[in-house]
Design a protein around this motif. Sequence first.
Motif, PDB file in Angstrom:
ATOM      1  N   ILE A  90       0.858  -1.173   0.000  1.00 59.71           N
ATOM      2  CA  ILE A  90       0.000   0.000   0.000  1.00 59.71           C
ATOM      3  C   ILE A  90       0.902   1.233   0.000  1.00 59.71           C
ATOM      4  N   GLN A  91       0.558   2.197  -0.828  1.00 58.89           N
ATOM      5  CA  GLN A  91       1.368   3.415  -0.914  1.00 58.89           C
ATOM      6  C   GLN A  91       0.965   4.396   0.185  1.00 58.89           C
ATOM      7  N   LEU A  92       1.981   5.120   0.729  1.00 63.40           N
ATOM      8  CA  LEU A  92       1.775   6.098   1.792  1.00 63.40           C
ATOM      9  C   LEU A  92       2.248   7.466   1.314  1.00 63.40           C
ATOM     10  N   TYR A  93       1.577   8.499   1.804  1.00 69.05           N
ATOM     11  CA  TYR A  93       1.997   9.866   1.489  1.00 69.05           C
ATOM     12  C   TYR A  93       2.124  10.640   2.803  1.00 69.05           C
ATOM     13  N   THR A 121      -5.687   8.905   6.316  1.00 69.28           N
ATOM     14  CA  THR A 121      -6.929   8.872   5.546  1.00 69.28           C
ATOM     15  C   THR A 121      -6.678   8.292   4.150  1.00 69.28           C
ATOM     16  N   VAL A 122      -7.678   7.624   3.641  1.00 68.53           N
ATOM     17  CA  VAL A 122      -7.571   6.935   2.355  1.00 68.53           C
ATOM     18  C   VAL A 122      -7.890   7.913   1.225  1.00 68.53           C
ATOM     19  N   PHE A 123      -7.050   7.896   0.190  1.00 68.42           N
ATOM     20  CA  PHE A 123      -7.297   8.747  -0.982  1.00 68.42           C
ATOM     21  C   PHE A 123      -6.671   8.094  -2.202  1.00 68.42           C
ATOM     22  N   LYS A 124      -6.924   8.696  -3.366  1.00 68.88           N
ATOM     23  CA  LYS A 124      -6.299   8.244  -4.609  1.00 68.88           C
ATOM     24  C   LYS A 124      -5.400   9.349  -5.138  1.00 68.88           C
ATOM     25  N   THR A 125      -4.225   8.951  -5.620  1.00 68.22           N
ATOM     26  CA  THR A 125      -3.316   9.918  -6.226  1.00 68.22           C
ATOM     27  C   THR A 125      -3.827  10.294  -7.613  1.00 68.22           C
ATOM     28  N   GLU A 129      -3.734   5.648  -7.899  1.00 72.75           N
ATOM     29  CA  GLU A 129      -3.310   4.623  -6.955  1.00 72.75           C
ATOM     30  C   GLU A 129      -3.906   4.890  -5.575  1.00 72.75           C
ATOM     31  N   VAL A 130      -4.562   3.880  -5.029  1.00 69.43           N
ATOM     32  CA  VAL A 130      -5.125   3.989  -3.689  1.00 69.43           C
ATOM     33  C   VAL A 130      -3.982   4.105  -2.679  1.00 69.43           C
ATOM     34  N   SER A 131      -4.045   5.104  -1.815  1.00 70.88           N
ATOM     35  CA  SER A 131      -2.953   5.398  -0.888  1.00 70.88           C
ATOM     36  C   SER A 131      -3.507   5.832   0.463  1.00 70.88           C
ATOM     37  N   VAL A 132      -2.594   5.954   1.432  1.00 75.60           N
ATOM     38  CA  VAL A 132      -2.957   6.435   2.763  1.00 75.60           C
ATOM     39  C   VAL A 132      -2.181   7.713   3.045  1.00 75.60           C
ATOM     40  N   HIS A 133      -2.911   8.782   3.363  1.00 76.47           N
ATOM     41  CA  HIS A 133      -2.318  10.081   3.703  1.00 76.47           C
ATOM     42  C   HIS A 133      -2.004  10.063   5.204  1.00 76.47           C
ATOM     43  N   ILE A 134      -0.719  10.046   5.553  1.00 76.44           N
ATOM     44  CA  ILE A 134      -0.288   9.802   6.932  1.00 76.44           C
ATOM     45  C   ILE A 134      -0.643  10.978   7.847  1.00 76.44           C
ATOM     46  N   THR A 135      -1.258  10.643   8.984  1.00 76.52           N
ATOM     47  CA  THR A 135      -1.468  11.627  10.051  1.00 76.52           C
ATOM     48  C   THR A 135      -0.697  11.243  11.303  1.00 76.52           C
ATOM     49  N   ASP A 136      -0.339   9.964  11.433  1.00 75.72           N
ATOM     50  CA  ASP A 136       0.458   9.502  12.568  1.00 75.72           C
ATOM     51  C   ASP A 136       1.115   8.170  12.196  1.00 75.72           C
TER      52      ASP A 136
END
Length: 501
Positions: A90-93, A121-125, A129-136
């Motif tokens: 899974i890709q992370l941002y 939070t889950v988003f698409k680039t 590509e389905v990714s997770v926007h890191i908050t912690d």
Amino acid sequence: MSNEEKNLIKEEQEFNQLIKERRQKLFDLQEAGKDPFDVYKINRTHTSKEVKENYEELESKEVTVAGRLMSKRVHGKAGFSDIHDRYGKIQLYIKINDVGEEKLKEYKSFDIGDFVAITGTVFKTRTGEVSVHITDFKLLAKSLKPLPEKWHGLKDPDLRYRQRYVDLIINQDVRDTFFKRTAIIKAMREFLDERDFVEVETPILSPIAGGAAAKPFITHHNALNIDMYLRIATELYLKRLIVGGFEKVYEIGRNFRNEGIDVRHNPEFTAIELYEAFADYNDMMEITENMVAYICGKVLGTTKVTYEGTEIDFTPPWNRITMVDAVKKYSNVDFDNINTHEEAREIAKEKHIELKKELKDCTKGDILNAFFEEFCEHELIQPTFVMDYPVEISPLTKKKRGNEEYTERFEGFIFGREICNAYSELNDPIVQKERFVQQLKERELGDDEAYMMDEDFINALEIGMPPTGGLGIGIDRLVMFLTDSSSIRDVLLFPTMKPTK
């Protein structure tokens, strides 16, 4: 010193420096009260697969994923990375505005191979590509050694087998092979369970090594002060259960044979044996071909596979040929026209056939089998049942109806390799004891793989065993064919290896 030697030394020095740096990072974390090895549990909400498959309902919602950090492209104030779990990646941002400067600096210090938990939070680039926007995030375990593909690579083929844990991390196709192996065994169980077979467990340690022609491993039981053997087959115990009224039994488990190691053999291997009362070897042929076809359908979605560039068709019915006809077809020697042991010895001498014992001690049946191994096995590419083996090499098998030189035994061959062995089981205790006595004579002649006498098994037959069909299949070899694996080591998680210094 050659340039290659200089490069190896330089590479080794760089590798050692990386290890030193990673250990220092761990010490720094521990001193700061952030020891990753003090983490006991993480509440992961979703796997990588679940995030991707449920994107529509998870979009913009918070999830926690966890896995091994396998790539990191974080520069300046933002960047991407990937973690891998059992199901994939899974890709992370990460962005400084969301986590702050200190947390971003901490994240940048993570190394490839570290285990991390990510909340975001889950988003698409923009590329979809389905990714997770890191908050912690949280470091769960520190990888103190770099993954070898980045430095030494996997140039030594033994390294993949010796360090299977690394092989599984790096190679998705290797993980797929072993998940497929699990699915194959699961489908095998389904097939038999649906037909009312009962799965059982029988001893691995036994005072007798029986049920196959093989050299056993020997150990010693201290409390009983007796030598015992690791089982070479499950056959004799399973047939005791047929005597006891189970009627349909099977066991999937490890066998152990003190033999050489090559692309087809490992000293410990997995096999299935099954026995059915009131059946014969014809029934075992039907079970074999139908079970393998069922497994192919469940796991692969087709009964046709490609193995080492050759298409193998497992669709029933499989080819059937007697051993005598196979030898006649591929060597032009017709054993139906050979009437005595001496005639067989003469033709063996003429054809320069390699035998397992001295020519004078070989029977017609021994020599027929040797001809088959020399001329026929490698010709049997498509699934083929070779039937009616000589009585001399089949001590647990009923004689062939109508021709007592042979037995109701078959072996299945694919791509020139034996994959299964089956009988109309011998249930006459008097004849069985005579066969065991003959096997003891074979041991005296130097055959340390000949059968031992098993008095308790004879006793079980004297209680009474109904007509029975029995079958054994080498699961590792079947998995090899269904995963296009050229070596048995490719389908064993931890194959036997010679220890390194």
